[in-house]
Scaffold this motif. Sequence first.
Motif, PDB file in Angstrom:
ATOM      1  N   ASP A  69       0.712  -1.392   0.015  1.00  0.00           N
ATOM      2  CA  ASP A  69      -0.112   0.076  -0.089  1.00  0.00           C
ATOM      3  C   ASP A  69       0.858   1.215  -0.012  1.00  0.00           C
ATOM      4  O   ASP A  69       2.117   1.177   0.643  1.00  0.00           O
ATOM      5  N   SER A 116      -4.065   3.400   0.372  1.00  0.00           N
ATOM      6  CA  SER A 116      -5.483   2.741   0.582  1.00  0.00           C
ATOM      7  C   SER A 116      -6.061   1.930  -0.610  1.00  0.00           C
ATOM      8  O   SER A 116      -7.088   1.706  -0.750  1.00  0.00           O
ATOM      9  N   LEU A 119      -5.995  -3.032  -0.790  1.00  0.00           N
ATOM     10  CA  LEU A 119      -6.853  -4.081  -0.519  1.00  0.00           C
ATOM     11  C   LEU A 119      -7.861  -4.541  -1.609  1.00  0.00           C
ATOM     12  O   LEU A 119      -8.390  -5.430  -2.051  1.00  0.00           O
ATOM     13  N   ILE A 142      -0.391  -3.298   4.280  1.00  0.00           N
ATOM     14  CA  ILE A 142      -1.068  -2.052   4.469  1.00  0.00           C
ATOM     15  C   ILE A 142      -0.784  -1.592   5.852  1.00  0.00           C
ATOM     16  O   ILE A 142      -0.933  -2.477   6.812  1.00  0.00           O
ATOM     17  N   ASP A 144      -1.129   1.128   9.283  1.00  0.00           N
ATOM     18  CA  ASP A 144      -2.346   1.406  10.024  1.00  0.00           C
ATOM     19  C   ASP A 144      -2.842   2.691   9.753  1.00  0.00           C
ATOM     20  O   ASP A 144      -4.160   2.991   9.745  1.00  0.00           O
ATOM     21  N   LEU A 147      -4.954   2.331   6.193  1.00  0.00           N
ATOM     22  CA  LEU A 147      -6.248   1.454   6.715  1.00  0.00           C
ATOM     23  C   LEU A 147      -7.483   2.404   6.963  1.00  0.00           C
ATOM     24  O   LEU A 147      -8.371   2.104   7.105  1.00  0.00           O
ATOM     25  N   ALA A 152      -9.867   1.615   1.590  1.00  0.00           N
ATOM     26  CA  ALA A 152      -9.304   0.392   2.340  1.00  0.00           C
ATOM     27  C   ALA A 152     -10.494  -0.222   3.126  1.00  0.00           C
ATOM     28  O   ALA A 152     -10.884  -1.575   3.050  1.00  0.00           O
ATOM     29  N   LEU A 156     -12.418  -3.750   2.683  1.00  0.00           N
ATOM     30  CA  LEU A 156     -12.665  -4.761   3.684  1.00  0.00           C
ATOM     31  C   LEU A 156     -13.866  -5.574   3.776  1.00  0.00           C
ATOM     32  O   LEU A 156     -14.046  -6.553   3.839  1.00  0.00           O
ATOM     33  N   VAL A 168      -4.308 -10.167   4.231  1.00  0.00           N
ATOM     34  CA  VAL A 168      -3.841  -8.642   4.702  1.00  0.00           C
ATOM     35  C   VAL A 168      -2.794  -8.621   5.659  1.00  0.00           C
ATOM     36  O   VAL A 168      -3.105  -9.377   6.698  1.00  0.00           O
ATOM     37  N   LEU A 170      -1.362  -6.209   8.326  1.00  0.00           N
ATOM     38  CA  LEU A 170      -1.407  -4.946   8.680  1.00  0.00           C
ATOM     39  C   LEU A 170       0.024  -4.490   9.471  1.00  0.00           C
ATOM     40  O   LEU A 170       0.211  -4.970  10.473  1.00  0.00           O
ATOM     41  N   ASP A 172       1.400  -2.388  11.678  1.00  0.00           N
ATOM     42  CA  ASP A 172       0.992  -1.071  12.617  1.00  0.00           C
ATOM     43  C   ASP A 172       2.135  -0.587  13.376  1.00  0.00           C
ATOM     44  O   ASP A 172       2.600  -1.217  14.278  1.00  0.00           O
ATOM     45  N   HIS A 275      -1.860  -9.036  11.985  1.00  0.00           N
ATOM     46  CA  HIS A 275      -1.594  -7.774  12.635  1.00  0.00           C
ATOM     47  C   HIS A 275      -0.140  -7.732  13.156  1.00  0.00           C
ATOM     48  O   HIS A 275       0.263  -8.353  14.077  1.00  0.00           O
TER      49      HIS A 275
END
Length: 632
Positions: A69, A116, A119, A142, A144, A147, A152, A156, A168, A170, A172, A275
């Motif tokens: 992303d 974004s 996804l 992608i 945080d 997202l 995005a 989702l 996916v 994430l 973060d 995550h």
Amino acid sequence: MLLEQINQPSDLKRMTKEQLVPLAEEIRQFLIEKLSATGGHLAPNLGVVELTLVLHYLYDSPKDKMIFDVGHQAYVHKILTGRKERFDTLRQYKGLCGFVKRAESEHDVWEAGHSSTSLSAAMGMALSRDFKGEDSKVVAVIGDGALTGGMALEALNHIGHEQKKLMVVLNDNEMSIAPNVGALHNYLSKIRSDRNYKKAKEEVEQLLKKIPAIGGKLAKTAERMKDSLKYLVVSGMLFEEFGLKYFGPVDGHDVDKLIDIFQQAERVDGPVLVHVLTTKGKGYSPAEADSHKWHGISPYKIESGQPLKAVGNPMYTEVFSNTLIELAQQDERIVAVTPAMPGGSGLLKFAETFPGRMIDVGIAEQHAATMCAALAMEGMKPVFAVYSTFLQRAYDQVVHDICRQHANVVFAIDRAGFVGPDGETHHGVFDITFLRHIPNMVLMMPKDENELRHMLKTAVDYEAGPIAVRYPRINGVGVKLDEVLTPIPIGSWEIVRQGDHAVVLAIGPMVQVAEEAAEQLRREGIQLRIINARFIKPLDEAMLIQLAKEQIPLLVMEEGAIAGGLASAVMEFYAENNLFGVKIKPIGVPDCFVEHGSIKEQRLEVGLTAERLAKEVHTMLFAHGNNVMTRA
Ligand SMILES: Cc1ncc(C[n+]2csc(CCOP(=O)(O)OP(=O)(O)O)c2C)c(N)n1
Ligand SMILES: CC(=O)[C@@H](O)[C@H](O)COP(=O)(O)O
Ligand SMILES: [Mg+2]
């Protein structure tokens, strides 16, 4: 050196997983050193070293599709896919692109620059894989911040519905460019900070399994109780409610744990979200300490982190920033709105001066625009500070919510024109075209930073609908700044240089380029008149009519797309008003995307230079046996 052995992902797969740890360190040193000379998105890339290594270790690119992303954090991916030798050219003209670029490598399967989109791309690739009966994996990384972007969330929603197999990831790091904002961010922070979370989740899941299956009404009640219990104890349920199996949170710098969790997630036959917790700027202390500043940087001294670039005149952004503070001191209605760019848009000082009057909505340009419309209609004076390129996202909201309702929104459009090293995804060369044709819009561009100040005053005083001022990503000209700000009459142009052989309508920095050309031409005895066409809409019709009467060759110079730009506006005006016979030459950005490099190189590539202007004046005056010099 392990990195020397890596030229393709297959080289990586020959390594043991223990070797990935020192390799990650080598890659960090490589990035810190190379970017000290070129600049670039250092902090985001330092944060994803182990994550990218592990993805390439486990997956089989390019058969398996890796989507990044924004694409600003794909440097490690580039290093692992045969491009490490080109890092000295990163973001330079004709060099390695700072984003994912399909023309560079078969491993670059999806290009971006704006956030974004990953996804939706992953969904499209997963659908297409299944339509074609193939068996590739699709992985979207992608952040945080990204997202929080509306696209995005739309994706989702659809991913959960379709239940196609895709992953996916994430990433973060609690940061957008600036600290991330919003409820989703708070939600992720909660998971992140809850050390007992994973244990609690496992315990609840075990407990729920133990509740025996029972029939009839009781069964329904028991199911409802199970659901409530899940909600009470298990955070991280949001993604599961969206229909994605949630894994994590996992330490994104721990290679073993990453390998383990991806292997587990891969066993699921449907959409999953892993995550991953990372530290932006990891491994370089200045970047870890201030990842906002180090998100994207110019060349620096490695030891101190100090920038190498000499300081020039204040940037237009800085003048905007200071002027807005002055104006807001006098007008309490002013609020500044930014979609996740408080630093880049020059609003940090404003936020400090007026706590609560700067609103960062996250990466949400569409929401920002519509919210500004409503703020305006309730009597506030929203100043929507937005990069030209990101305003593209909010086209419908500008038309439907702002312009149609005559909302008194001020647009402070930064990065108008070429932007340099970010390249084709980020140039602000389309806004004239996509704003000019919207009814009720007023559009201005200043010839220098002092005029920017007066334009901002013009904009905040204007009460008849939306008004925009666009300004470039460059240093100001260095002119003296007036203390007293005076509104400029709407639709008035300014003659900045007299001349009778030809006339150029120039906007923004093109006024200085025209001055240079005029000097060259003067030495040949050609007098070029320069008009600062500071209102792109409305046009100065009286001046255009006068020019038509003079029948003087007319050139229009703008750092924006020729299609639909100022030159188009002038030609439309003449055609609509039956003012035939004016010779017009547009000089602007032709029908192409201009790649990364310096702004100077980008202008040179499309001919936005004094030499080109002088040449075009010659052609207009002397080509085809023409000689209008007799007029002088
Ligand atoms: C539509 C859009 N708006 C704004 C930006 C500017 N921008 C680039 S990266 C970024 C932050 C992204 O944060 P995140 O996804 O968390 O990535 P990180 O840099 O933290 O790795 C922003 C706001 C953009 N690229 N696209
Ligand atoms: C990736 C991205 O979209 C931003 O980081 C962008 O590169 C910022 O550009 P400026 O350097 O012009 O603020
Ligand atoms: Mg982030």
